[in-house]
Design an enzyme around this catalytic site. Structure first.
Site, PDB file in Angstrom:
ATOM      1  N   ASP A  36       0.503  -1.258  -0.021  1.00 43.54           N
ATOM      2  CA  ASP A  36       0.060   0.050  -0.009  1.00 43.54           C
ATOM      3  C   ASP A  36       0.735   1.520   0.014  1.00 43.54           C
ATOM      4  O   ASP A  36       0.198   2.282   0.508  1.00 43.54           O
ATOM      5  CB  ASP A  36      -0.875  -0.005   1.345  1.00 43.54           C
ATOM      6  CG  ASP A  36      -1.850  -1.067   1.281  1.00 43.54           C
ATOM      7  OD1 ASP A  36      -2.182  -1.738   0.162  1.00 43.54           O
ATOM      8  OD2 ASP A  36      -2.530  -1.330   2.135  1.00 43.54           O
ATOM      9  N   HIS A 240      30.814   4.055  -5.468  1.00 47.54           N
ATOM     10  CA  HIS A 240      29.267   4.170  -5.383  1.00 47.54           C
ATOM     11  C   HIS A 240      28.881   4.046  -3.842  1.00 47.54           C
ATOM     12  O   HIS A 240      27.633   3.477  -3.467  1.00 47.54           O
ATOM     13  CB  HIS A 240      28.391   3.057  -6.146  1.00 47.54           C
ATOM     14  CG  HIS A 240      28.738   3.438  -7.536  1.00 47.54           C
ATOM     15  ND1 HIS A 240      28.499   2.576  -8.673  1.00 47.54           N
ATOM     16  CD2 HIS A 240      29.009   4.712  -8.245  1.00 47.54           C
ATOM     17  CE1 HIS A 240      28.544   3.248  -9.879  1.00 47.54           C
ATOM     18  NE2 HIS A 240      29.116   4.406  -9.612  1.00 47.54           N
ATOM     19  N   ASP A 257      29.196  13.605  -2.855  1.00 47.66           N
ATOM     20  CA  ASP A 257      28.782  13.429  -4.525  1.00 47.66           C
ATOM     21  C   ASP A 257      27.233  13.504  -4.317  1.00 47.66           C
ATOM     22  O   ASP A 257      26.437  12.660  -4.015  1.00 47.66           O
ATOM     23  CB  ASP A 257      29.182  12.423  -5.087  1.00 47.66           C
ATOM     24  CG  ASP A 257      28.776  12.362  -6.825  1.00 47.66           C
ATOM     25  OD1 ASP A 257      28.126  12.975  -7.071  1.00 47.66           O
ATOM     26  OD2 ASP A 257      29.400  11.405  -7.372  1.00 47.66           O
ATOM     27  N   ASP A 268      24.881  17.612 -10.738  1.00 47.99           N
ATOM     28  CA  ASP A 268      25.783  16.364 -10.236  1.00 47.99           C
ATOM     29  C   ASP A 268      27.263  17.211  -9.711  1.00 47.99           C
ATOM     30  O   ASP A 268      28.062  17.484 -10.513  1.00 47.99           O
ATOM     31  CB  ASP A 268      25.933  15.573 -11.536  1.00 47.99           C
ATOM     32  CG  ASP A 268      26.729  14.210 -10.721  1.00 47.99           C
ATOM     33  OD1 ASP A 268      27.232  14.083  -9.855  1.00 47.99           O
ATOM     34  OD2 ASP A 268      27.059  13.416 -12.123  1.00 47.99           O
ATOM     35  N   HIS A 347      37.766   5.606 -13.236  1.00 44.08           N
ATOM     36  CA  HIS A 347      36.565   5.818 -14.244  1.00 44.08           C
ATOM     37  C   HIS A 347      36.770   6.879 -15.086  1.00 44.08           C
ATOM     38  O   HIS A 347      37.897   7.557 -15.382  1.00 44.08           O
ATOM     39  CB  HIS A 347      35.466   6.284 -13.242  1.00 44.08           C
ATOM     40  CG  HIS A 347      35.663   7.365 -12.134  1.00 44.08           C
ATOM     41  ND1 HIS A 347      35.712   8.801 -12.553  1.00 44.08           N
ATOM     42  CD2 HIS A 347      36.233   7.543 -10.910  1.00 44.08           C
ATOM     43  CE1 HIS A 347      36.121   9.514 -11.738  1.00 44.08           C
ATOM     44  NE2 HIS A 347      36.491   8.857 -10.664  1.00 44.08           N
ATOM     45  N   HIS A 351      30.435  12.634 -18.157  1.00 39.62           N
ATOM     46  CA  HIS A 351      29.394  12.083 -18.787  1.00 39.62           C
ATOM     47  C   HIS A 351      27.961  13.273 -19.035  1.00 39.62           C
ATOM     48  O   HIS A 351      28.370  14.335 -18.422  1.00 39.62           O
ATOM     49  CB  HIS A 351      28.322  11.100 -17.845  1.00 39.62           C
ATOM     50  CG  HIS A 351      28.073  11.583 -16.526  1.00 39.62           C
ATOM     51  ND1 HIS A 351      27.083  12.411 -16.179  1.00 39.62           N
ATOM     52  CD2 HIS A 351      28.704  11.210 -15.438  1.00 39.62           C
ATOM     53  CE1 HIS A 351      27.104  12.642 -14.925  1.00 39.62           C
ATOM     54  NE2 HIS A 351      28.089  12.121 -14.434  1.00 39.62           N
ATOM     55  N   HIS A 358      23.072  10.563 -15.642  1.00 35.40           N
ATOM     56  CA  HIS A 358      23.992   9.947 -16.779  1.00 35.40           C
ATOM     57  C   HIS A 358      22.902  10.234 -17.782  1.00 35.40           C
ATOM     58  O   HIS A 358      22.190   9.215 -18.368  1.00 35.40           O
ATOM     59  CB  HIS A 358      24.280   8.568 -16.649  1.00 35.40           C
ATOM     60  CG  HIS A 358      25.149   8.540 -15.365  1.00 35.40           C
ATOM     61  ND1 HIS A 358      25.989   7.195 -14.807  1.00 35.40           N
ATOM     62  CD2 HIS A 358      25.871   9.380 -14.537  1.00 35.40           C
ATOM     63  CE1 HIS A 358      26.697   7.519 -14.099  1.00 35.40           C
ATOM     64  NE2 HIS A 358      26.849   8.836 -13.916  1.00 35.40           N
ATOM     65  N   GLU A 381      34.977  15.152 -13.943  1.00 31.66           N
ATOM     66  CA  GLU A 381      34.993  14.570 -12.563  1.00 31.66           C
ATOM     67  C   GLU A 381      36.035  13.654 -12.138  1.00 31.66           C
ATOM     68  O   GLU A 381      35.998  12.435 -12.028  1.00 31.66           O
ATOM     69  CB  GLU A 381      33.704  14.053 -12.093  1.00 31.66           C
ATOM     70  CG  GLU A 381      33.255  13.197 -12.973  1.00 31.66           C
ATOM     71  CD  GLU A 381      31.940  12.311 -12.541  1.00 31.66           C
ATOM     72  OE1 GLU A 381      31.929  11.752 -11.695  1.00 31.66           O
ATOM     73  OE2 GLU A 381      30.714  12.380 -13.464  1.00 31.66           O
ATOM     74  N   TYR A 385      41.744   7.673  -6.039  1.00 30.38           N
ATOM     75  CA  TYR A 385      41.290   6.694  -4.867  1.00 30.38           C
ATOM     76  C   TYR A 385      42.494   5.748  -4.334  1.00 30.38           C
ATOM     77  O   TYR A 385      42.839   5.193  -5.330  1.00 30.38           O
ATOM     78  CB  TYR A 385      40.226   6.022  -5.315  1.00 30.38           C
ATOM     79  CG  TYR A 385      38.845   6.840  -6.029  1.00 30.38           C
ATOM     80  CD1 TYR A 385      38.005   7.562  -5.165  1.00 30.38           C
ATOM     81  CD2 TYR A 385      39.369   6.973  -7.372  1.00 30.38           C
ATOM     82  CE1 TYR A 385      37.328   8.393  -5.953  1.00 30.38           C
ATOM     83  CE2 TYR A 385      38.449   8.006  -8.156  1.00 30.38           C
ATOM     84  CZ  TYR A 385      37.433   8.722  -7.268  1.00 30.38           C
ATOM     85  OH  TYR A 385      36.449   9.356  -7.957  1.00 30.38           O
ATOM     86  N   ARG A 403      37.689  13.225  -5.257  1.00 31.93           N
ATOM     87  CA  ARG A 403      37.096  13.601  -6.621  1.00 31.93           C
ATOM     88  C   ARG A 403      36.417  15.066  -6.732  1.00 31.93           C
ATOM     89  O   ARG A 403      35.841  15.586  -5.534  1.00 31.93           O
ATOM     90  CB  ARG A 403      35.777  12.655  -7.041  1.00 31.93           C
ATOM     91  CG  ARG A 403      35.091  12.814  -8.213  1.00 31.93           C
ATOM     92  CD  ARG A 403      34.298  11.572  -8.730  1.00 31.93           C
ATOM     93  NE  ARG A 403      33.014  11.434  -7.821  1.00 31.93           N
ATOM     94  CZ  ARG A 403      32.991  10.290  -7.073  1.00 31.93           C
ATOM     95  NH1 ARG A 403      33.868   9.572  -6.990  1.00 31.93           N
ATOM     96  NH2 ARG A 403      31.770  10.315  -6.389  1.00 31.93           N
ATOM     97  N   GLU A 405      33.893  17.371  -9.045  1.00 31.99           N
ATOM     98  CA  GLU A 405      32.856  17.379 -10.164  1.00 31.99           C
ATOM     99  C   GLU A 405      32.230  18.653 -10.279  1.00 31.99           C
ATOM    100  O   GLU A 405      31.585  19.273  -9.326  1.00 31.99           O
ATOM    101  CB  GLU A 405      31.978  16.126 -10.015  1.00 31.99           C
ATOM    102  CG  GLU A 405      30.819  16.000 -10.857  1.00 31.99           C
ATOM    103  CD  GLU A 405      30.024  14.799 -10.796  1.00 31.99           C
ATOM    104  OE1 GLU A 405      29.966  14.147  -9.530  1.00 31.99           O
ATOM    105  OE2 GLU A 405      29.708  14.219 -11.704  1.00 31.99           O
TER     106      GLU A 405
HETATM  107  N1  GLY Z   1      26.781  10.913  -9.307  1.00 36.60           N
HETATM  108  C1  GLY Z   1      27.135  10.106 -10.221  1.00 36.60           C
HETATM  109  C2  GLY Z   1      28.217  10.463 -11.151  1.00 36.60           C
HETATM  110  O1  GLY Z   1      29.063  11.264 -10.589  1.00 36.60           O
HETATM  111  O2  GLY Z   1      28.136  10.011 -12.109  1.00 36.60           O
HETATM  112 MN    MN Z   2      28.887  12.458 -12.565  1.00 37.20          MN
HETATM  113 MN    MN Z   3      28.549  12.669  -9.115  1.00 35.68          MN
END
Ligand code: GLY
Ligand code: MN
Ligand code: MN
Length: 438
Positions: A36, A240, A257, A268, A347, A351, A358, A381, A385, A403, A405
């Site tokens: 519910d 993540h 982040d 972001d 990474h 993006h 994304h 970004e 690490y 990071r 970004e």
């Molecule tokens: N927060 C997701 C990324 O930075 O791609």
């Molecule tokens: Mn991002």
């Molecule tokens: Mn991000």
């Protein structure tokens, strides 16, 4: 967003589809959280992009050249009893009057009406594999038409993914979209500043998350654009990490982040700063490498450069920086060729950003990286690490995850940082964290 904006997008798509075709796009179903109890409804971005229609149980149909109207919206019927419980719905009249549909039918009648709309069309623009139940329904309607082939009914031969046309449109942001993205970016920047000021050793990560959410919601952003990452110390090395449950330690860094969503548009931002307001020497050394990499990447963003130019610039600076600090050993050009930096920077540098964090849009055209054009929005970004226990790495570097970004709009003359409202340099961050109101 103005109604004309949605109408303009539909006209554009109808023109590209051409005569003899039909496009079908169902709204996303409601998602249950438990008995519910539903997750807050957030329309599918493609559906919203073309309709601005906020309700579930709806299907958009576009039929170029249809005499009784090219834009048909199937949606829920009004029901006074239901509306007492769950709020008002547009109904067929509202679909036409408020949302600009040429024609609207109850969603309960779609089985009777849609096969007729498919008759004598050559191609159906529809993306298979997203809504399994709806895929089956569509196949059922087409099979029903096949049964009428002997009566001279032409059955569509092709089902073409709608994504190609639509996502190409979504990649280029209009002035109205940029306005919303600016707002999302500004609210997020304020939230990051608030988090920096609130941060103290001994707090829990979720207490900092609460500061972010407070700023989002108070400014009309009811939801983050994605699950916020609030990661102290070694947690920042989990890319993540969203548990946000640990206690913040003196001498650690905190990586946040987090970005607000404003009227279905995302921002972001990542910032990394010392829990106690003062960078330690190894933290500062690595931080300045990431910052220089980000700056070098942003400098590559202008029309005519390609998608991968910022990434290549970031890789160059990070590899050089890691070599200088003794974390990588060898010639920088060889280290890049061997992708040695991937131990610490695994990474991509960014993006596309838009309604989805994304966002949609191709990164390559054929075999070549996409050339940047005004109206595209992307993140930059880079990161480094170093989890605890990293082999062959001096202990002084362990537990550092950094990071930085920002969200960048490609403009005619270069680019604009939409998220400039939050400090980036060591000095600026330390000054904000020292400021009297913090
Ligand atoms: N927060 C997701 C990324 O930075 O791609
Ligand atoms: Mn991002
Ligand atoms: Mn991000």
């Amino acid at each position: 967003m103005n109604r004309n904006e949605f109408a303009r997008r539909r006209r554009h798509l109808l023109r590209m589809m051409g005569e003899g075709s039909i496009a079908i796009l169902p709204a996303k179903p409601v998602c249950k959280r438990n008995r519910d109890n539903e997750y807050p409804y957030r329309p599918d971005s493609d559906f919203w992009y073309l309709t601005g229609f906020p309700e579930p149980e709806a299907v958009l149909v576009l039929v170029p050249g249809r005499k009784h109207g090219e834009y048909i919206l199937f949606c829920r019927e009004r029901d006074a009893q239901m509306e007492r419980w769950s709020g008002s719905v547009a109904g067929q009249e509202g679909a036409v009057e408020q949302y600009g549909a040429d024609d609207s039918f109850p969603i309960a009648d779609i089985d009777d009406i849609l096969p007729g709309l498919l008759e004598n069309r050559n191609q159906v623009y529809y993306t298979m594999g997203r809504e399994r139940g709806f895929d089956q329904q569509l196949i059922g309607w087409i099979n029903r038409l096949r049964g009428k082939a002997r009566a001279g009914v032409h059955v569509p031969d092709n089902i073409i993914a709608l994504d190609h046309l639509l996502h190409e449109m979504r990649l280029f942001k209009s002035a109205a979209e940029i306005k919303l993205m600016r707002q999302a970016a500004q609210v997020s920047a304020q939230a990051h500043c608030r988090a920096m000021k609130a941060c103290r050793p001994g707090l829990y990560e979720y207490q900092i998350e609460a500061e972010l959410l407070h700023e989002f919601v108070c400014n009309g952003c009811r939801s983050p654009a994605y699950s916020s990452i609030v990661a102290g110390g070694k947690n920042a090395c989990i890319l993540h990490y969203t548990d946000n449950r640990d206690r913040l330690k003196n001498n650690d860094l905190l990586l946040i982040d987090a970005g607000a969503e404003y009227q279905n548009y995302a921002s972001d931002i990542t910032r990394t700063f010392p829990v106690n307001g003062k960078f330690r020497r190894p933290q500062k050394a690595l931080y300045n490498v990431v910052l220089a990499a980000q700056q070098a990447a942003i400098e590559q963003i202008r029309p005519g450069n390609h998608w991968n130019d910022p990434h290549e610039a970031a890789v160059q600076v990070i590899t050089g920086g890691l070599a200088k600090l003794g974390l990588l050993k060898g010639k920088v050009s060889t280290l890049i060729k061997k992708e040695a930096y991937k131990t610490f920077f695994m990474h991509r540098t960014g993006h596309w950003l838009g309604m989805d964090v994304h966002d949609v849009g191709e990164y390559k055209v054929g075999n070549s990286w996409r050339v940047l054009e005004p109206g595209m929005v992307m993140t930059v970004e880079p990161g480094i690490y170093i989890p605890p226990g990293s082999k062959g790495v001096d202990k002084k570097w362990w537990n550092i995850g950094i990071r930085i970004e920002d969200d960048i709009l490609v403009t005619k003359s270069g680019c604009e940082v939409l998220t400039a409202g939050v400090p980036r340099t060591v000095e600026e961050i330390e000054a904000l964290m020292r400021s009297p109101e913090s």
